[in-house]
Enzyme design. Structure first.
Site, PDB file in Angstrom:
ATOM      1  N   ASN A  57       0.866  -1.182   0.000  1.00  0.00           N
ATOM      2  CA  ASN A  57       0.000   0.000   0.000  1.00  0.00           C
ATOM      3  C   ASN A  57       0.901   1.229   0.000  1.00  0.00           C
ATOM      4  OD1 ASN A  57      -1.820   2.031   0.509  1.00  0.00           O
ATOM      5  ND2 ASN A  57      -2.399   1.318   2.557  1.00  0.00           N
ATOM      6  N   TRP A  58       0.963   1.889  -1.150  1.00  0.00           N
ATOM      7  CA  TRP A  58       1.875   3.036  -1.280  1.00  0.00           C
ATOM      8  C   TRP A  58       1.307   4.325  -0.683  1.00  0.00           C
ATOM      9  CZ3 TRP A  58       4.194   2.563  -6.953  1.00  0.00           C
ATOM     10  CH2 TRP A  58       5.129   1.520  -6.955  1.00  0.00           C
ATOM     11  N   LYS A  59       0.068   4.272  -0.239  1.00  0.00           N
ATOM     12  CA  LYS A  59      -0.578   5.446   0.377  1.00  0.00           C
ATOM     13  C   LYS A  59      -0.351   6.687  -0.487  1.00  0.00           C
ATOM     14  CE  LYS A  59      -0.354   3.158   4.791  1.00  0.00           C
ATOM     15  NZ  LYS A  59      -0.300   3.230   6.234  1.00  0.00           N
ATOM     16  N   HIS A  88      -9.796   1.548   4.436  1.00  0.00           N
ATOM     17  CA  HIS A  88      -8.553   1.525   5.214  1.00  0.00           C
ATOM     18  C   HIS A  88      -8.756   2.379   6.469  1.00  0.00           C
ATOM     19  CE1 HIS A  88      -4.443   2.440   6.390  1.00  0.00           C
ATOM     20  NE2 HIS A  88      -4.090   1.361   5.737  1.00  0.00           N
ATOM     21  N   GLU A 148      -7.074   4.599   7.800  1.00  0.00           N
ATOM     22  CA  GLU A 148      -6.796   6.037   7.633  1.00  0.00           C
ATOM     23  C   GLU A 148      -8.000   6.744   7.021  1.00  0.00           C
ATOM     24  OE1 GLU A 148      -3.067   5.443   5.601  1.00  0.00           O
ATOM     25  OE2 GLU A 148      -2.195   4.779   7.495  1.00  0.00           O
ATOM     26  N   GLU A 208      -6.222  -5.107  10.253  1.00  0.00           N
ATOM     27  CA  GLU A 208      -5.168  -4.133  10.527  1.00  0.00           C
ATOM     28  C   GLU A 208      -5.458  -3.417  11.842  1.00  0.00           C
ATOM     29  OE1 GLU A 208      -2.974  -2.887   6.748  1.00  0.00           O
ATOM     30  OE2 GLU A 208      -4.702  -1.595   6.914  1.00  0.00           O
ATOM     31  N   GLY A 258       1.845   1.820  10.912  1.00  0.00           N
ATOM     32  CA  GLY A 258       2.826   2.906  10.819  1.00  0.00           C
ATOM     33  C   GLY A 258       3.515   3.214  12.143  1.00  0.00           C
ATOM     34  N   SER A 309       2.707  -2.620  10.411  1.00  0.00           N
ATOM     35  CA  SER A 309       4.146  -2.751  10.680  1.00  0.00           C
ATOM     36  C   SER A 309       4.727  -4.098  10.240  1.00  0.00           C
ATOM     37  CB  SER A 309       4.441  -2.473  12.161  1.00  0.00           C
ATOM     38  OG  SER A 309       4.071  -1.139  12.481  1.00  0.00           O
ATOM     39  N   GLY A 321       2.447  -1.382   4.346  1.00  0.00           N
ATOM     40  CA  GLY A 321       2.553   0.049   4.061  1.00  0.00           C
ATOM     41  C   GLY A 321       4.005   0.457   3.873  1.00  0.00           C
ATOM     42  N   GLY A 322       4.594   1.001   4.945  1.00  0.00           N
ATOM     43  CA  GLY A 322       5.945   1.570   4.896  1.00  0.00           C
ATOM     44  C   GLY A 322       6.980   0.689   4.207  1.00  0.00           C
TER      45      GLY A 322
END
Ligand code: PGA
Length: 260
Positions: A11-13, A97, A99, A179, A185, A225, A246-247
């Protein structure tokens, strides 16, 4: 027991410029082409980049959007629709998601409507669920996740299992990503035990909603994470069918290291 092919989605957000996104995507495709991986791989890129990225697509990576509206067209300034995504040959989208839930007013009802619209187009849909730290500490984990699932499934407007599975039972259209909000994150991943417990609960809920056979087919991904050094702990759990990363998906070599 049914063997579910693992699915790993990056997920490149809201990261990268177009040139970086294209280079990174090309690198991922080329590294994966050499790897002969067992798992299925997806990238959820910013929607603005999807059309360009499809030019470099191959059968080793599937492109996803990060969000998609419940109508196919209309006066919805700033939105993109499942119809538009399908027209661009995008496989599907993440749905709700955390966010989007926390910052953009996503509710379980709107999550369900998005889910239903994608599935009606025959598109892959990854419904994200998960509890906050406070909810976990207050013993509300199961209640929160159950409500997130039940309301979204109800508001999808679909009921029959085959609408969620689609025409290829080996690769169902509908997946769930567990999640926990406190793990996203933060560098503080859930333990493998915590993930397995939540996933097992989610599969039980899916079995109650659909039936055991359908629940066994649906992939449940863990997110929060996930890194090259912990992904195997999650993937070795019986009910963890992949990861939403993600990251650690932003750097192509790190991302591909997690694919086996
Ligand atoms: P993270 O994000 O891997 O950076 O924790 C996961 C996600 O938001 O899907």
């Amino acid at each position: 027991m049914l063997k579910r092919t693992k699915l790993i989605i990056g997920n490149w957000k809201m990261f990268k410029a177009l040139s970086t996104a294209v280079n990174d995507y090309k690198e991922i495709v080329s590294l994966l082409a050499k790897k002969n991986a067992e798992c299925s791989v997806g990238i959820a890129a910013p929607s603005l980049f999807l059309s360009e990225l499809t030019k470099y697509s191959s059968n080793v990576v599937t492109l996803f959007a990060q969000n998609s509206h419940w109508e196919n067209e209309g006066a919805f300034t700033g939105e993109i629709s499942p119809f538009m995504l399908k027209d661009m040959r995008i496989a599907g989208s993440l749905v709700a998601h955390s966010e989007r839930r926390q910052m953009f007013g996503e509710t379980n009802q709107t999550a369900g409507k998005r889910l239903g619209a994608l599935l009606k187009q025959g598109m892959q849909s990854v419904l994200c669920v998960g509890e906050s730290l406070g909810e976990r500490e207050n013993g509300k984990l199961q209640k929160v996740i159950s409500t997130q699932l039940q309301v979204a499934l109800k508001f999808s407007g679909l009921r029959n299992s085959y609408e969620f599975i689609g025409s290829n039972p080996d690769f169902p259209l509908f997946s769930v990503a567990y999640e926990p909000v406190w793990a996203i994150g933060t560098g503080r991943a859930a333990s493998a035990k915590e993930a397995q417990e939540a996933h097992q609960f989610i599969r039980r809920e899916l079995a109650a909603y659909f039936n055991e056979d359908t629940a066994q087919k649906i992939k449940i991904l863990y997110g929060g994470s996930v890194k090259p050094n912990n992904i195997q702990n999650f993937l070795s759990c019986p009910d963890v069918d992949g990861a939403l990363v993600g990251g650690a998906s932003l750097k192509p070599s790190d991302f591909v290291e997690m694919i086996f």
